[in-house]
Design an enzyme around this catalytic site. Structure first.
Site, PDB file in Angstrom:
ATOM      1  N   HIS A  39      21.325 -30.243  20.838  1.00  0.00           N
ATOM      2  CA  HIS A  39      21.754 -31.820  21.469  1.00  0.00           C
ATOM      3  C   HIS A  39      20.386 -33.099  20.931  1.00  0.00           C
ATOM      4  O   HIS A  39      20.663 -34.238  20.275  1.00  0.00           O
ATOM      5  CB  HIS A  39      20.636 -32.012  23.092  1.00  0.00           C
ATOM      6  CG  HIS A  39      20.971 -32.747  23.521  1.00  0.00           C
ATOM      7  ND1 HIS A  39      22.163 -33.819  23.845  1.00  0.00           N
ATOM      8  CD2 HIS A  39      19.852 -33.323  24.276  1.00  0.00           C
ATOM      9  CE1 HIS A  39      21.681 -35.138  23.949  1.00  0.00           C
ATOM     10  NE2 HIS A  39      20.369 -34.597  24.584  1.00  0.00           N
TER      11      HIS A  39
ATOM     12  N   ASP B  56      21.567 -39.449  22.956  1.00  0.00           N
ATOM     13  CA  ASP B  56      21.022 -39.012  24.037  1.00  0.00           C
ATOM     14  C   ASP B  56      21.460 -41.048  24.821  1.00  0.00           C
ATOM     15  O   ASP B  56      21.689 -42.124  24.683  1.00  0.00           O
ATOM     16  CB  ASP B  56      19.990 -38.586  24.634  1.00  0.00           C
ATOM     17  CG  ASP B  56      19.373 -38.149  25.654  1.00  0.00           C
ATOM     18  OD1 ASP B  56      19.710 -36.188  26.283  1.00  0.00           O
ATOM     19  OD2 ASP B  56      18.550 -38.907  26.531  1.00  0.00           O
ATOM     20  N   TRP B  57      20.138 -41.100  25.420  1.00  0.00           N
ATOM     21  CA  TRP B  57      20.177 -41.974  26.300  1.00  0.00           C
ATOM     22  C   TRP B  57      19.892 -43.331  25.126  1.00  0.00           C
ATOM     23  O   TRP B  57      19.404 -44.954  25.557  1.00  0.00           O
ATOM     24  CB  TRP B  57      18.425 -41.708  27.206  1.00  0.00           C
ATOM     25  CG  TRP B  57      18.822 -41.664  28.689  1.00  0.00           C
ATOM     26  CD1 TRP B  57      19.491 -40.970  29.748  1.00  0.00           C
ATOM     27  CD2 TRP B  57      18.895 -43.447  30.010  1.00  0.00           C
ATOM     28  NE1 TRP B  57      19.571 -40.940  30.653  1.00  0.00           N
ATOM     29  CE2 TRP B  57      19.717 -42.510  30.971  1.00  0.00           C
ATOM     30  CE3 TRP B  57      20.060 -44.653  29.655  1.00  0.00           C
ATOM     31  CZ2 TRP B  57      19.904 -43.108  31.923  1.00  0.00           C
ATOM     32  CZ3 TRP B  57      19.967 -45.217  30.920  1.00  0.00           C
ATOM     33  CH2 TRP B  57      20.018 -45.022  32.102  1.00  0.00           C
TER      34      TRP B  57
ATOM     35  N   ASP C 107      25.832 -27.897  21.102  1.00  0.00           N
ATOM     36  CA  ASP C 107      24.942 -29.256  22.582  1.00  0.00           C
ATOM     37  C   ASP C 107      25.832 -28.642  23.690  1.00  0.00           C
ATOM     38  O   ASP C 107      27.360 -29.691  23.793  1.00  0.00           O
ATOM     39  CB  ASP C 107      25.124 -30.776  22.563  1.00  0.00           C
ATOM     40  CG  ASP C 107      24.931 -31.467  23.602  1.00  0.00           C
ATOM     41  OD1 ASP C 107      24.212 -31.108  24.525  1.00  0.00           O
ATOM     42  OD2 ASP C 107      24.694 -32.379  23.147  1.00  0.00           O
TER      43      ASP C 107
ATOM     44  N   TRP D 172      20.127 -29.601  34.694  1.00  0.00           N
ATOM     45  CA  TRP D 172      19.287 -30.709  34.159  1.00  0.00           C
ATOM     46  C   TRP D 172      18.695 -31.467  35.141  1.00  0.00           C
ATOM     47  O   TRP D 172      17.915 -31.542  35.008  1.00  0.00           O
ATOM     48  CB  TRP D 172      19.947 -30.879  32.722  1.00  0.00           C
ATOM     49  CG  TRP D 172      19.314 -31.710  32.192  1.00  0.00           C
ATOM     50  CD1 TRP D 172      19.735 -33.540  31.743  1.00  0.00           C
ATOM     51  CD2 TRP D 172      17.729 -32.263  31.801  1.00  0.00           C
ATOM     52  NE1 TRP D 172      18.517 -34.065  31.074  1.00  0.00           N
ATOM     53  CE2 TRP D 172      17.345 -33.519  30.933  1.00  0.00           C
ATOM     54  CE3 TRP D 172      17.098 -30.918  31.573  1.00  0.00           C
ATOM     55  CZ2 TRP D 172      16.085 -34.203  30.781  1.00  0.00           C
ATOM     56  CZ3 TRP D 172      15.793 -31.089  31.200  1.00  0.00           C
ATOM     57  CH2 TRP D 172      15.089 -32.743  31.144  1.00  0.00           C
TER      58      TRP D 172
END
Length: 303
Positions: A279, A123-124, A249, A163
C-alpha cells in the site's frame, strides 16, 4: 479542544530526512488556527510537483522520491496534512472532516504554489488531491496516482471495513508498525520510529484515527455529493494521468483500472501494477514512481 504542537526533538536524526523546514499558518475553523509544515526542495523556478501523503503517514514517506525528482529538474513540495507529521494536531477526532482537510490543503496550495503543478498522490493524498483536480483542473499539469481513489459511496470491501474498525477502536494504534505491515519490503527500526515520531500519545493520533471513518464509501456519508461533482471535472481531465498501483495492496489494488478507464488523460498512458509493492508504494518502489512522474511531466511539456 487543544491544538497540539510536535516536539522538535522527536524528529532529530531521522534517516534520509534532512530537508529544511517550511511553515504556514492555516485557518482550521471555529476560531482555531494551526501551523502546517511542508518540504520545499529544488529551485524555486523549477516546474513544481506536489507530493500528497495519506493515512497514517507524513512527508517522511517521500524522502526516497524527492532526490530523484529534484535531480530530474523538479521543485518538490510535500506538505504534512494537519494532524500528521510536524504539522499541528487538533486532539478532537470529531473536529476532522473531509471538507476541512480540503480547506486546509487548499489554503496551503494557494499560499505556497498557486501556479499549475504536477501531482503525485497516494491513499488520502488522492482523496484530497483528486478532488482538487476535479474541482480546479486548470491548476494541474499532470497526475500520477498510486493506491488511491475518489469514492462516491457504494459497498466497502471487507478489508477496508476491518481497517476502519481497527483504527476506530484498537487500544494499540502503533503507526510505525502499521506502515511496516503495509509495505512489501522491510522497514528498519529507525524508519519505523520515524513514522511513530509525530504520534507520541493518544491525543496526537486523533487525525490518524479519524481519517478511515471519513472515507465516503457508504451511501449517505459526507463527501459523496462533493466527490460526485468533482468526478465531472476529473473524468474530463485531458492532461497526462498515470496510475502506478502496488500489486500487494489488498484494499486499493484493483482501483487503478477504474481510474484509468474513467479519466480522459489516462488514455494511452503506460499504466502499471508494480510487483513487490504494498500500500505504501513510496517505500517499496520509489524510483519507479519518480520515473512515472518524470514521464507524465514530459508528456505534459513540463520538462
Amino acid at each position: 479542544m487543544q491544538i497540539l504542537t510536535s516536539d522538535p526533538a522527536r524528529f532529530a536524526n531521522l534517516p534520509d530526512y534532512d530537508f529544511a523546514e517550511h511553515w504556514i499558518t492555516v485557518d482550521l475553523g471555529e476560531g482555531h488556527s494551526g501551523r502546517m509544515h511542508y518540504i520545499d526542495e529544488g529551485p524555486r523556478d523549477a516546474p513544481p510537483v506536489l507530493l500528497f501523503h495519506g493515512e497514517p503517514s507524513w512527508s517522511f514517506l517521500y524522502r526516497k522520491m524527492i532526490p530523484v525528482l529534484v535531480d530530474a529538474g523538479f521543485r518538490c513540495l510535500a506538505p504534512d496534512l494537519i494532524g500528521f507529521g510536524k504539522s499541528d494536531k487538533p486532539d478532537d477526532i470529531a473536529f476532522y472532516t473531509y471538507d476541512r482537510h480540503i480547506s486546509w490543503l487548499r489554503q496551503w496550495r494557494e499560499a505556497v504554489v498557486p501556479q499549475p503543478a504536477a501531482l503525485f498522490c497516494q491513499d488520502w493524498g488522492g482523496l484530497l488531491g483528486l478532488r482538487l483536480v476535479g474541482e480546479e483542473p486548470e491548476k494541474f499539469t499532470c497526475v500520477v496516482a498510486s493506491n488511491t481513489f475518489l469514492p462516491t459511496g457504494g459497498t466497502p470491501s471487507p478489508a477496508f471495513l476491518a481497517w476502519r474498525q481497527f483504527a476506530k477502536s484498537s487500544p494499540e494504534f502503533q503507526i510505525g508498525e502499521l506502515l511496516q505491515r503495509a509495505t512489501a519490503t522491510e522497514r528498519t527500526p529507525e524508519e519505523v520510529a520515524a513514522y511513530d515520531a509525530p504520534f507520541p500519545d493518544e491525543p496526537s493520533k486523533a487525525g490518524a484515527r479519524a481519517f478511515p471513518q471519513l472515507v465516503p464509501v457508504e451511501d449517505g456519508m459526507d463527501g459523496i455529493e462533493q466527490n460526485k461533482r468533482a468526478w465531472e471535472g476529473l473524468a474530463a481531465f485531458d492532461k497526462p494521468f498515470l496510475t502506478l498501483f502496488g500489486a500487494d495492496d489488498p484494499v486499493t489494488g484493483g482501483l487503478g483500472k477504474t481510474l484509468s478507464e474513467r479519466i480522459k488523460g489516462a488514455e494511452g498512458m503506460p499504466h502499471e501494477i508494480l510487483s513487490t509493492c504494498g500500500h505504501f508504494c513510496q517505500e517499496d518502489r520509489p524510483k519507479e514512481l519518480a520515473e512515472g512522474v518524470v514521464l507524465a511531466a514530459k508528456k505534459a511539456g513540463m520538462l
